[in-house]
Structure formats: structure tokens, C-alpha cells
Design an enzyme around this catalytic site. Structure first.
Site, PDB file in Angstrom:
ATOM      1  N   GLU A 363      12.904 -17.164   6.908  1.00  0.00           N
ATOM      2  CA  GLU A 363      12.301 -16.151   7.804  1.00  0.00           C
ATOM      3  C   GLU A 363      11.899 -16.750   9.157  1.00  0.00           C
ATOM      4  OE1 GLU A 363      10.192 -12.927   6.207  1.00  0.00           O
ATOM      5  OE2 GLU A 363      11.129 -13.122   4.238  1.00  0.00           O
TER       6      GLU A 363
HETATM    7  N1  CAA Z   1      10.721  -7.058  18.114  1.00  0.00           N
HETATM    8  C1  CAA Z   1      11.580  -6.269  18.781  1.00  0.00           C
HETATM    9  N2  CAA Z   1      12.605  -6.725  19.516  1.00  0.00           N
HETATM   10  C2  CAA Z   1      12.782  -8.073  19.565  1.00  0.00           C
HETATM   11  C3  CAA Z   1      11.927  -8.951  18.889  1.00  0.00           C
HETATM   12  C4  CAA Z   1      10.859  -8.398  18.126  1.00  0.00           C
HETATM   13  N3  CAA Z   1      10.010  -9.159  17.433  1.00  0.00           N
HETATM   14  N4  CAA Z   1      12.335 -10.215  19.124  1.00  0.00           N
HETATM   15  C5  CAA Z   1      13.423 -10.127  19.923  1.00  0.00           C
HETATM   16  N5  CAA Z   1      13.678  -8.817  20.178  1.00  0.00           N
HETATM   17  C6  CAA Z   1      14.731  -8.256  21.021  1.00  0.00           C
HETATM   18  C7  CAA Z   1      14.633  -8.760  22.436  1.00  0.00           C
HETATM   19  O1  CAA Z   1      13.723  -7.989  23.195  1.00  0.00           O
HETATM   20  C8  CAA Z   1      16.052  -8.625  22.923  1.00  0.00           C
HETATM   21  O2  CAA Z   1      16.319  -7.278  23.258  1.00  0.00           O
HETATM   22  P1  CAA Z   1      16.608  -6.859  24.824  1.00  0.00           P
HETATM   23  O3  CAA Z   1      17.813  -7.653  25.238  1.00  0.00           O
HETATM   24  O4  CAA Z   1      16.843  -5.384  24.751  1.00  0.00           O
HETATM   25  O5  CAA Z   1      15.369  -7.229  25.579  1.00  0.00           O
HETATM   26  C9  CAA Z   1      16.846  -8.917  21.666  1.00  0.00           C
HETATM   27  O6  CAA Z   1      16.004  -8.694  20.559  1.00  0.00           O
HETATM   28  C10 CAA Z   1      17.374 -10.336  21.619  1.00  0.00           C
HETATM   29  O7  CAA Z   1      16.268 -11.189  21.710  1.00  0.00           O
HETATM   30  P2  CAA Z   1      16.335 -12.619  22.316  1.00  0.00           P
HETATM   31  O8  CAA Z   1      17.055 -12.582  23.626  1.00  0.00           O
HETATM   32  O9  CAA Z   1      14.975 -13.190  22.274  1.00  0.00           O
HETATM   33  O10 CAA Z   1      17.331 -13.318  21.269  1.00  0.00           O
HETATM   34  P3  CAA Z   1      17.631 -14.830  20.975  1.00  0.00           P
HETATM   35  O11 CAA Z   1      19.068 -14.976  20.697  1.00  0.00           O
HETATM   36  O12 CAA Z   1      17.015 -15.710  21.992  1.00  0.00           O
HETATM   37  O13 CAA Z   1      16.890 -15.052  19.533  1.00  0.00           O
HETATM   38  C11 CAA Z   1      15.144 -15.503  18.035  1.00  0.00           C
HETATM   39  C12 CAA Z   1      15.588 -14.796  19.304  1.00  0.00           C
HETATM   40  C13 CAA Z   1      13.637 -15.297  17.961  1.00  0.00           C
HETATM   41  C14 CAA Z   1      15.425 -16.995  18.073  1.00  0.00           C
HETATM   42  C15 CAA Z   1      15.842 -14.844  16.811  1.00  0.00           C
HETATM   43  O14 CAA Z   1      17.220 -15.092  16.816  1.00  0.00           O
HETATM   44  C16 CAA Z   1      15.277 -15.274  15.482  1.00  0.00           C
HETATM   45  O15 CAA Z   1      14.206 -14.792  15.070  1.00  0.00           O
HETATM   46  N6  CAA Z   1      15.953 -16.184  14.729  1.00  0.00           N
HETATM   47  C17 CAA Z   1      15.552 -16.536  13.391  1.00  0.00           C
HETATM   48  C18 CAA Z   1      16.198 -15.643  12.384  1.00  0.00           C
HETATM   49  C19 CAA Z   1      15.430 -15.593  11.088  1.00  0.00           C
HETATM   50  O16 CAA Z   1      14.214 -15.489  11.051  1.00  0.00           O
HETATM   51  N7  CAA Z   1      16.167 -15.572   9.980  1.00  0.00           N
HETATM   52  C20 CAA Z   1      15.578 -15.415   8.711  1.00  0.00           C
HETATM   53  C21 CAA Z   1      16.550 -14.852   7.757  1.00  0.00           C
HETATM   54  S1  CAA Z   1      15.856 -13.698   6.653  1.00  0.00           S
HETATM   55  C22 CAA Z   1      15.205 -14.579   5.360  1.00  0.00           C
HETATM   56  O17 CAA Z   1      15.014 -15.756   5.414  1.00  0.00           O
HETATM   57  C23 CAA Z   1      14.803 -13.732   4.213  1.00  0.00           C
HETATM   58  C24 CAA Z   1      14.627 -14.425   2.946  1.00  0.00           C
HETATM   59  O18 CAA Z   1      15.512 -14.475   2.144  1.00  0.00           O
HETATM   60  C25 CAA Z   1      13.336 -14.962   2.575  1.00  0.00           C
END
Ligand code: CAA
Length: 380
Positions: A363
Site C-alpha cells: 500500500e
Molecule cells: N487523491 C486523489 N487524486 C490523487 C491522489 C489522491 N490521494 N494522489 C494522486 N492523485 C492524482 C493526481 O492529482 C494526478 O491527477 P491530475 O493529473 O488530474 O492532477 C494523478 O492522480 C496522478 O498523480 P501524480 O502525478 O502524483 O502521479 P505519480 O505518477 O507521480 O504517482 C504516487 C503518485 C503517489 C507515487 C502513486 O503512484 C502511488 O501511490 N504509488 C504507490 C502505489 C501503491 O500504493 N500500491 C499499493 C498496491 S495495493 C496493495 O498493496 C494492497 C494490498 O494487497 C495490501
């Protein structure tokens, strides 16, 4: 400011504690060793309302607040993190996402069963080449008019073979980047949907982690969550709440290990006195207690933000980062306090140390939390 829990919150915490001690503790070491999914225990958790805690009673949930969820997650995780990850994914990633963004039909069809634990769900974002970099989705969902045709592979999916309902994130329009991603509901048994072998993991070995393969899976249009192109934002918003769940899991793993180390340090004697009376051990206990309390405050603050409808992206990320780092540190110290006994399975702390590791990875890794936190700090 009021740090006191309500009577209802105390009741929920105590019920979770009681359940963990009586139902999860027996056999937890064996399940870890055999990589056995806690099937019967998860069924009972559903019956007790732990799998849809925050879902509105209208859809079969408990209608509880996020603070109660943190309290219950901590108690369950103290004993069995393999069970608590099922609870976290079902509550935060599947039920919350469906209740908040799903259509009424989707809620009636899926949420009502997921909230009672009649079935459990999975959240499928990670791919062989898209873990932290979640926008790089290779799984495709091609628009075919009345349905999507889904192709690709998902990795490390919690509840991979036990789930009945899967929320799958996939790219529909490559040109549009993250704005061309959709979230679709898939059901087990759909033609072309295959579950890979169970992963042999370092920790949370009882949980059911698999790859999923999709070959021309036909998914009806009505199974899309939200507007066309909402899938990435859906995933991000859902994960913000998921991170509170995993932060509480890490908190529970840390407090479970601390309680065992405290108890052991009072019983074990060395150089003529209980080891807790040696300053080297007493100071470890003091540091463990302090960090756990700090992690708890961060978890509670994030949950409170969610309950009062404040933005919890930042507080959830800080809670997840700090609690995960605390869990890893505290469990390592708990093994150290136990000495040789800590290195063998009967004393539980080695398992808690192995379980702690995943909280720094799934996550959103600790590094990803720092991206979320630093971006927020620099934006404000
Ligand atoms: N709420 C709403 N929108 C969001 C947001 C949030 N919290 N975070 C980002 N966004 C939106 C941004 O506003 C952007 O939209 P716009 O272009 O319209 O403004 C879009 O999403 C893309 O955002 P970024 O440009 O910030 O994207 P990025 O490529 O830089 O990545 C990141 C951001 C935070 C690194 C993201 O990729 C991330 O969270 N990565 C980790 C993924 C993760 O947590 N994976 C877990 C897998 S699930 C799991 O583990 C479950 C399990 O089994 C236990």
C-alpha cells in the site's frame, strides 16, 4: 481536544482483543509455518462485523467510525497480521471504494455481501512492472461498446484465490495516460480469468497472495466504477484510506511484540535479577513504548481526519510511514530482548518481525509515503 475513547469504541476494541486471543492465537504459529489461510477465523470475523466495519448498515455494514476500525485493526494485528491484512483490504480498499464511488446496483450486488463477509474482495493495482510507479499500467481494458476486454497480469494480490470479487485497475486509453485508466469489478470464474500459484512469503504467510492473469476477460460496462478514466484517482483515493488500515496493522504488530517483550523481560533473569531491571533492557522498553504511542497518535489522527471529513492523504501517509518503521524497529528489539528464545518460533516475536517487513512495502512503500508527504509539504 479529547483523547478519551467512547464507550462504543472501547467495546469494539475489547471485542477485537477477545476475538484475537481466543480465536486467532491458537494455531497462529502453525498457520504461518504451513502458509495456511485462516479460513474459519475470517468467516467468524465476518459474522462479528469486522470485515465491513465502516460500511453503512443499509448495505450490511457496522456503520462504525474509522477510529473504531483502527482500534480493532490494532488488536487483531497484535496476534495475527495474516488475518488483519484480509480485514484491511476488505474494509478499506474494497468496501470503502465501492460504497463511495460505486453505483446503487454495484452496491446491492457486491457491497452487501462483502460488508458481511459472506464473500471477500481483492484490490488489484500492482503489476510485474508497476508497483510504486502505479500509473504505468500494462493491463488493458479495451472498450468494446457494451463491455471491456481485459488482458494482462496483476502481481502480489492479497486474497488472490479466496476473493470472489476483484477490483481491477487497467488502462483503457494509453494516449490519455493516467486519465485513461479505469477501475473494473471482476468476478471469480469469469472466462479467461486465471489465478496463479500462491506466493511463498517471508511474512504474513497465512494470507493468500497470488498473481492473476487475464486473457480476453469480458467485463460488462456496468462493472466500471465511476466515470470513464476515473480509475487512477479511484485507486489513489482508496489507497489513502487503505494506508490508515496498514498503519494500524503496523501499530498492532509493534504493540504485540512490545507486550511480549515486556512480559518476558520481567520473567527472565540474568546476573541475579529480571532483565528489565538492567538499564540496557529498560531503556529499550522505554523507547519502544514511546514510539508505539507516537504511532498510535498518528493513526488516530488520520482516522479522526477521515471521520470528520478532513483530507487524510497527508495524515494517512505519515501514520503509515511512521507506524511501519516503528513496527520494524520494535519487533527487531523485541527479538533482541528475547535473545536466543526470540529466534525460535514458539515465542512469536520472530514471526512479528517477519510480518512487520511488509508494512514498509505494501500500500505504498515507506519511500512512496515520503513522496506523498514531501509533495504535500512543498505544495502548502
Ligand atoms: N487523491 C486523489 N487524486 C490523487 C491522489 C489522491 N490521494 N494522489 C494522486 N492523485 C492524482 C493526481 O492529482 C494526478 O491527477 P491530475 O493529473 O488530474 O492532477 C494523478 O492522480 C496522478 O498523480 P501524480 O502525478 O502524483 O502521479 P505519480 O505518477 O507521480 O504517482 C504516487 C503518485 C503517489 C507515487 C502513486 O503512484 C502511488 O501511490 N504509488 C504507490 C502505489 C501503491 O500504493 N500500491 C499499493 C498496491 S495495493 C496493495 O498493496 C494492497 C494490498 O494487497 C495490501
Amino acid at each position: 481536544m479529547d483523547f478519551k475513547l467512547t464507550e462504543e469504541q472501547i467495546m469494539i476494541r475489547d471485542a477485537a482483543r477477545d476475538f484475537a486471543q481466543t480465536e486467532l492465537l491458537p494455531g497462529v504459529i502453525e498457520r504461518d509455518e504451513k502458509q495456511e489461510f485462516p479460513k474459519e477465523q475470517i468467516k467468524k470475523m465476518g459474522e462479528l462485523g469486522f470485515l465491513g466495519m465502516m460500511v453503512s448498515p443499509e448495505y450490511g455494514g457496522g456503520g462504525m467510525d474509522a477510529v473504531s476500525y483502527v482500534l480493532a485493526m490494532e488488536e487483531i494485528s497484535k496476534v495475527d497480521a495474516s488475518a488483519s491484512v484480509v480485514m484491511s483490504v476488505n474494509n478499506s480498499l474494497v468496501c470503502w471504494g465501492l460504497e463511495t464511488f460505486g453505483t446503487e446496483e454495484q452496491k446491492q450486488k457486491y457491497l452487501t455481501k462483502l460488508a458481511t463477509g459472506e464473500i471477500i474482495g481483492a484490490f488489484c493495482l500492482s503489476e510485474p512492472e508497476a508497483g510504486s510507479d502505479a500509473t504505468s499500467q500494462k493491463t488493458t481494458a479495451i472498450d468494446k461498446g457494451d463491455h471491456y476486454l481485459v488482458n494482462g497480469t496483476k502481481n502480489w494480490i492479497t486474497n488472490g484465490s479466496t476473493a470472489e470479487v476483484y477490483i481491477v485497475i487497467a488502462q483503457t486509453d494509453v494516449e490519455k495516460g493516467h486519465k485513461g485508466i479505469n477501475a473494473l469489478i471482476l468476478e471469480k470464474g469469469m472466462e479467461g480469468f486465471e489465478v496463479g500459484p500462491k506466493e511463498n512469503k517471508l511474512g504474513i504467510r497465512g494470507s493468500d497472495t497470488h498473481s492473476l492473469m487475464f486473457t480476453d476477460v469480458k467485463v460488462p460496462k456496468e462493472n466500471r466504477i465511476g466515470e470513464d478514466g476515473f480509475g487512477f484517482k479511484f485507486a489513489m483515493k482508496t489507497l489513502s484510506g487503505g494506508r490508515i488500515g496498514i498503519a494500524s496493522q503496523a501499530l498492532g504488530i509493534a504493540s504485540g511484540a512490545y507486550e511480549l517483550a515486556l512480559q518476558y523481560s520481567k520473567e527472565r533473569k540474568a546476573f541475579g535479577k529480571p532483565i528489565c531491571e538492567h538499564q540496557s533492557v529498560a531503556f529499550k522498553l522505554a523507547d519502544m513504548k514511546t514510539r508505539i504511542e507516537a504511532a498510535r497518535h498518528l493513526c488516530m489522527k488520520a482516522a479522526w481526519d477521515k471521520d470528520v471529513h478532513e483530507n487524510y492523504d497527508l495524515s494517512g501517509a505519515m501514520a503509515k510511514l511512521y507506524a511501519a518503521e516503528t513496527a520494524m524497529w520494535v519487533t527487531t528489539e523485541a527479538v533482541q530482548i528475547h535473545g536466543g528464545y526470540g529466534f525460535v518460533k514458539e515465542y512469536h516475536v520472530e514471526r512479528l518481525m517477519r510480518d512487520a517487513k511488509i508494512t514498509q512495502i505494501y500500500e505504498g512503500t515507506s519511500e512512496i509515503q515520503k513522496i506523498v508527504i514531501s509533495r504535500s509539504v512543498l505544495r502548502d
